[in-house]
Design a protein around this motif. Sequence first.
Motif, short mmCIF file in Angstrom:
data_model
loop_
_atom_site.label_atom_id
_atom_site.label_comp_id
_atom_site.label_asym_id
_atom_site.label_seq_id
_atom_site.Cartn_x
_atom_site.Cartn_y
_atom_site.Cartn_z
N ASN A 17 -16.34 -29.95 -69.32
CA ASN A 17 -16.45 -30.17 -70.30
C ASN A 17 -18.15 -29.58 -71.41
O ASN A 17 -18.82 -30.40 -72.06
CB ASN A 17 -17.28 -32.75 -70.52
N LYS A 50 -15.33 -32.60 -76.68
CA LYS A 50 -14.41 -33.63 -76.96
C LYS A 50 -14.13 -33.58 -77.97
O LYS A 50 -12.60 -34.03 -78.48
CB LYS A 50 -15.52 -34.97 -76.46
N ARG A 92 -11.23 -30.92 -78.98
CA ARG A 92 -9.82 -31.57 -78.35
C ARG A 92 -9.10 -32.51 -78.58
O ARG A 92 -8.00 -32.27 -79.56
CB ARG A 92 -9.88 -32.46 -76.70
N GLU A 105 -7.07 -30.89 -81.17
CA GLU A 105 -6.33 -30.40 -81.38
C GLU A 105 -4.94 -31.36 -81.41
O GLU A 105 -4.38 -30.94 -80.99
CB GLU A 105 -6.02 -29.54 -79.46
N LYS A 106 -5.16 -32.53 -80.43
CA LYS A 106 -4.30 -33.37 -79.93
C LYS A 106 -3.95 -33.86 -82.21
O LYS A 106 -2.19 -34.30 -81.70
CB LYS A 106 -4.66 -34.68 -79.72
#
Length: 149
Positions: free
Chosen positions: A67, A128, A131, A134-135
């Motif tokens: 992270n 965080k 990600r 990107e999702k």
Amino acid sequence: MKPMIPLALLAATLLAGCATGKLGTAEKLALYRDHAGEPVKDFRYLGHLNGWAPIGDSALAVWTKPNEAYLLEFAGRCQDLEYATAISITQFANRVNARFDDVLPVGPGTSSIKIPCRIDTIRPLDVKALRASEKELREASAVERQTKN
């Protein structure tokens, strides 16, 4: 200080890049820059990375912990970065410093003459949020592909 790209404009640009199913280099760099903090002079490096991802030939994302990641931008073009199977990063006293340290692409796809890539700026990444973005982009791309069929 650089002006921030409005989030809606960034999202539209990134979604346009997703229409082909994959972000282009400029869109990927824009995504990472949008999730990067202010430049820092260095970061702690204990000799191994948790991961890395080239962003064209001018930038690199490195994960020092699951992270904890940094966006490294180079002073110029980094030859062979996109073809490297591994990288080496110079450091002094367990610190990687902007404008002093280098990234060296390594692997069978790289040239025999190793040209160091000077790190110009280091910016911490909000892993965080990156990600999550990107999702969202993957999901939007999947929905767009489904509506085309």
